[in-house]
Write a protein that holds these residues in place. Sequence first.
Motif, PDB file in Angstrom:
ATOM      1  N   GLY A  51       0.790  -1.228   0.000  1.00 38.92           N
ATOM      2  CA  GLY A  51       0.000   0.000   0.000  1.00 38.92           C
ATOM      3  C   GLY A  51       0.819   1.272   0.000  1.00 38.92           C
ATOM      4  N   LYS A  52       2.088   1.180  -0.354  1.00 39.47           N
ATOM      5  CA  LYS A  52       2.963   2.355  -0.302  1.00 39.47           C
ATOM      6  C   LYS A  52       3.277   2.928  -1.681  1.00 39.47           C
ATOM      7  CE  LYS A  52       4.839   1.019   4.087  1.00 39.47           C
ATOM      8  NZ  LYS A  52       5.936   0.428   4.804  1.00 39.47           N
ATOM      9  N   ALA A  53       2.563   2.508  -2.688  1.00 35.89           N
ATOM     10  CA  ALA A  53       2.727   3.103  -4.016  1.00 35.89           C
ATOM     11  C   ALA A  53       2.166   4.526  -3.965  1.00 35.89           C
ATOM     12  CB  ALA A  53       1.990   2.272  -5.056  1.00 35.89           C
ATOM     13  N   PRO A  54       2.555   5.381  -4.887  1.00 36.17           N
ATOM     14  CA  PRO A  54       1.970   6.724  -4.919  1.00 36.17           C
ATOM     15  C   PRO A  54       0.447   6.663  -4.878  1.00 36.17           C
ATOM     16  CG  PRO A  54       3.801   6.599  -6.440  1.00 36.17           C
ATOM     17  CD  PRO A  54       3.568   5.196  -5.927  1.00 36.17           C
ATOM     18  N   GLN A  55      -0.148   7.597  -4.204  1.00 42.10           N
ATOM     19  CA  GLN A  55      -1.592   7.696  -3.986  1.00 42.10           C
ATOM     20  C   GLN A  55      -2.151   6.478  -3.255  1.00 42.10           C
ATOM     21  OE1 GLN A  55      -2.757   8.619  -8.098  1.00 42.10           O
ATOM     22  NE2 GLN A  55      -3.021  10.749  -7.436  1.00 42.10           N
ATOM     23  N   LYS A  56      -1.261   5.732  -2.599  1.00 37.27           N
ATOM     24  CA  LYS A  56      -1.618   4.529  -1.829  1.00 37.27           C
ATOM     25  C   LYS A  56      -2.274   3.450  -2.690  1.00 37.27           C
ATOM     26  CE  LYS A  56      -1.670   7.161   2.286  1.00 37.27           C
ATOM     27  NZ  LYS A  56      -1.854   7.233   3.641  1.00 37.27           N
ATOM     28  N   TYR A  57      -1.957   3.499  -3.991  1.00 31.13           N
ATOM     29  CA  TYR A  57      -2.485   2.501  -4.914  1.00 31.13           C
ATOM     30  C   TYR A  57      -1.981   1.110  -4.562  1.00 31.13           C
ATOM     31  CZ  TYR A  57      -4.119   5.939  -8.369  1.00 31.13           C
ATOM     32  OH  TYR A  57      -4.777   6.944  -9.027  1.00 31.13           O
ATOM     33  N   CYS A  58      -2.712   0.123  -5.009  1.00 27.83           N
ATOM     34  CA  CYS A  58      -2.275  -1.259  -4.972  1.00 27.83           C
ATOM     35  C   CYS A  58      -0.969  -1.333  -5.770  1.00 27.83           C
ATOM     36  CB  CYS A  58      -3.358  -2.122  -5.620  1.00 27.83           C
ATOM     37  SG  CYS A  58      -2.829  -3.751  -6.160  1.00 27.83           S
ATOM     38  N   GLY A  59       0.025  -2.017  -5.225  1.00 31.45           N
ATOM     39  CA  GLY A  59       1.319  -2.106  -5.891  1.00 31.45           C
ATOM     40  C   GLY A  59       1.253  -2.809  -7.232  1.00 31.45           C
ATOM     41  N   ALA A  60       0.444  -3.853  -7.332  1.00 24.05           N
ATOM     42  CA  ALA A  60       0.295  -4.565  -8.608  1.00 24.05           C
ATOM     43  C   ALA A  60      -0.323  -3.643  -9.657  1.00 24.05           C
ATOM     44  CB  ALA A  60      -0.562  -5.814  -8.420  1.00 24.05           C
ATOM     45  N   TYR A  61      -1.334  -2.886  -9.248  1.00 16.06           N
ATOM     46  CA  TYR A  61      -1.951  -1.920 -10.157  1.00 16.06           C
ATOM     47  C   TYR A  61      -0.928  -0.859 -10.564  1.00 16.06           C
ATOM     48  CZ  TYR A  61      -4.443   2.140 -11.788  1.00 16.06           C
ATOM     49  OH  TYR A  61      -4.828   3.211 -12.543  1.00 16.06           O
ATOM     50  N   TYR A  62      -0.184  -0.349  -9.599  1.00 19.24           N
ATOM     51  CA  TYR A  62       0.786   0.705  -9.878  1.00 19.24           C
ATOM     52  C   TYR A  62       1.860   0.234 -10.858  1.00 19.24           C
ATOM     53  CZ  TYR A  62       4.329   4.256  -9.343  1.00 19.24           C
ATOM     54  OH  TYR A  62       5.255   5.240  -9.616  1.00 19.24           O
ATOM     55  N   CYS A  92      -4.876   0.288  -2.190  1.00 19.52           N
ATOM     56  CA  CYS A  92      -4.592  -0.987  -1.522  1.00 19.52           C
ATOM     57  C   CYS A  92      -5.469  -1.207  -0.290  1.00 19.52           C
ATOM     58  CB  CYS A  92      -3.109  -1.039  -1.142  1.00 19.52           C
ATOM     59  SG  CYS A  92      -2.620  -2.531  -0.266  1.00 19.52           S
ATOM     60  N   ARG A  93      -5.475  -0.285   0.614  1.00 18.80           N
ATOM     61  CA  ARG A  93      -6.210  -0.475   1.868  1.00 18.80           C
ATOM     62  C   ARG A  93      -7.708  -0.670   1.640  1.00 18.80           C
ATOM     63  NH1 ARG A  93      -5.583   3.839   6.580  1.00 18.80           N
ATOM     64  NH2 ARG A  93      -7.369   4.801   5.617  1.00 18.80           N
ATOM     65  N   LYS A  94      -8.252   0.060   0.680  1.00 15.58           N
ATOM     66  CA  LYS A  94      -9.682  -0.083   0.377  1.00 15.58           C
ATOM     67  C   LYS A  94      -9.987  -1.438  -0.247  1.00 15.58           C
ATOM     68  CE  LYS A  94     -10.644   4.827  -0.099  1.00 15.58           C
ATOM     69  NZ  LYS A  94     -11.097   5.896  -1.012  1.00 15.58           N
TER      70      LYS A  94
END
Length: 124
Positions: A51-62, A92-94
């Motif tokens: 969950g630490k990708a920019p904008q707290k995106y899912c890392g796989a999505y990012y 990620c968190r959502k």
Amino acid sequence: MERENQALEHFTHKNRKLRVNCAQAILKTYDPTGLALDSELVKEFKKFGHGKAPQKYCGAYYAASYLLEIHHPDRIKDFESWFQNRAGDLVCRKIRKADQLSCSGCVEQAALYLNTVFPEHKAS
């Protein structure tokens, strides 16, 4: 072996070579240049898991979006909609809170989309 399974093996550490997060697993499996697990770019993506990708995106999505932005920018909006439909969100968190898709599921879904965009290459 299907590439989504390769990405999952990297993520679940079945390859026993190096622990990688969801972003690194996608990047390593789908970068058209055939990145090695110990490449500088894969190492840089270590900070984008959990969950630490920019904008707290899912890392796989990012990571998938990163590859699309470089190689197929015309597919980014389609991927965003496609992934959000399956995961329920991009954050990620959502995604985890909604319990619609596990982290492995996010890796698999990002991989399934990328299978349609990137031709298979010889991975190292």
